[in-house]
Write a protein that holds these residues in place. Structure first.
Motif, PDB file in Angstrom:
ATOM      1  N   LYS A 142      -2.049   2.887  97.951  1.00 11.51           N
ATOM      2  CA  LYS A 142      -2.805   3.884  98.715  1.00 11.51           C
ATOM      3  C   LYS A 142      -2.862   5.218  97.974  1.00 11.51           C
ATOM      4  CE  LYS A 142      -1.951   1.758 103.154  1.00 11.51           C
ATOM      5  NZ  LYS A 142      -1.196   1.802 104.386  1.00 11.51           N
ATOM      6  N   GLN A 143      -1.765   5.581  97.329  1.00  9.97           N
ATOM      7  CA  GLN A 143      -1.767   6.831  96.555  1.00  9.97           C
ATOM      8  C   GLN A 143      -2.753   6.743  95.404  1.00  9.97           C
ATOM      9  OE1 GLN A 143       2.248   7.723  95.392  1.00  9.97           O
ATOM     10  NE2 GLN A 143       2.685   8.812  97.302  1.00  9.97           N
ATOM     11  N   ALA A 144      -2.846   5.584  94.770  1.00  5.63           N
ATOM     12  CA  ALA A 144      -3.794   5.410  93.669  1.00  5.63           C
ATOM     13  C   ALA A 144      -5.226   5.539  94.183  1.00  5.63           C
ATOM     14  CB  ALA A 144      -3.582   4.060  93.000  1.00  5.63           C
ATOM     15  N   ILE A 145      -5.501   5.005  95.361  1.00  2.00           N
ATOM     16  CA  ILE A 145      -6.842   5.113  95.933  1.00  2.00           C
ATOM     17  C   ILE A 145      -7.161   6.564  96.265  1.00  2.00           C
ATOM     18  CG2 ILE A 145      -8.252   4.511  97.935  1.00  2.00           C
ATOM     19  CD1 ILE A 145      -6.810   1.761  97.908  1.00  2.00           C
ATOM     20  N   VAL A 146      -6.196   7.283  96.863  1.00  2.00           N
ATOM     21  CA  VAL A 146      -6.404   8.691  97.224  1.00  2.00           C
ATOM     22  C   VAL A 146      -6.586   9.548  95.964  1.00  2.00           C
ATOM     23  CG1 VAL A 146      -5.247  10.712  98.220  1.00  2.00           C
ATOM     24  CG2 VAL A 146      -5.229   8.541  99.442  1.00  2.00           C
ATOM     25  N   ASN A 147      -5.781   9.281  94.941  1.00  2.00           N
ATOM     26  CA  ASN A 147      -5.851  10.080  93.709  1.00  2.00           C
ATOM     27  C   ASN A 147      -7.018   9.696  92.812  1.00  2.00           C
ATOM     28  OD1 ASN A 147      -3.528  11.327  94.558  1.00  2.00           O
ATOM     29  ND2 ASN A 147      -2.179  10.035  93.323  1.00  2.00           N
ATOM     30  N   GLY A 148      -7.687   8.610  93.098  1.00  2.00           N
ATOM     31  CA  GLY A 148      -8.822   8.192  92.277  1.00  2.00           C
ATOM     32  C   GLY A 148      -8.398   7.447  91.013  1.00  2.00           C
ATOM     33  N   THR A 149      -7.175   6.939  90.969  1.00  2.00           N
ATOM     34  CA  THR A 149      -6.712   6.221  89.774  1.00  2.00           C
ATOM     35  C   THR A 149      -6.679   4.713  90.005  1.00  2.00           C
ATOM     36  OG1 THR A 149      -4.427   6.530  90.496  1.00  2.00           O
ATOM     37  CG2 THR A 149      -5.329   8.152  88.946  1.00  2.00           C
TER      38      THR A 149
END
Length: 151
Positions: free
Chosen positions: A55-62
């Motif tokens: 989820k953090q990767a999705i939020v950060n765009g990575t």
């Protein structure tokens, strides 16, 4: 789920990134132990941490790339759920075997007139033959039972 940017959250994410860097997809799966016992080790990254990192990767765009410094998530790391196949319900045994039961009853009913004739013949054969001898025997046994009851 809200992704927190606290120091503790970043430290946990750093541990997840280390394991992903070192083990890639194997960090997300249980691994067999090498001691010959047949036991398995749990995944290096728990399911909860796995989902938080994704989820953090999705939020950060990575999402779609992975770099140890920037983090990220590769699509091949996503869990692929097998499609659920819907089977008809088991239902009741009486419903499942209804056709067999009807067939068995139909077969038995075809033989029923013969069975009725055999039964009636057997019942008739059990009866004593009519005549004076049978009448006298019955009367004597009746007298004997009555006289034994009086004593």
């Amino acid at each position: 789920m809200v992704v927190r940017s606290s120091a503790k959250g970043l430290v946990q994410l750093l541990g997840v990134r280390k394991r992903l860097r070192d083990h890639a997809i194997n960090a997300l799966r249980p691994q067999p132990r090498n001691d010959g016992t047949g036991r398995w080790l749990r995944p290096a990254i728990s399911r909860r941490k796995w989902k938080v990192a994704r989820k953090q990767a999705i939020v950060n765009g990575t999402y779609g790339t992975f770099d140890f410094e920037a983090g990220g998530w590769l699509p091949e790391w996503d869990e692929i759920k097998e499609p659920k196949v819907l089977y008809p319900t088991k239902s009741k045994k009486s419903d499942r075997t209804r056709a067999e039961r009807v067939e068995r009853i139909d077969q038995a009913m075809k033989a029923m007139p013969e069975k009725i004739k055999e039964y009636r013949a057997a019942m008739q054969a059990r009866k004593p033959p009519p005549g004076i001898e049978t009448f006298i025997k019955r009367a004597l046994t009746k007298l004997r039972t009555e006289s034994s009851k009086k004593k």
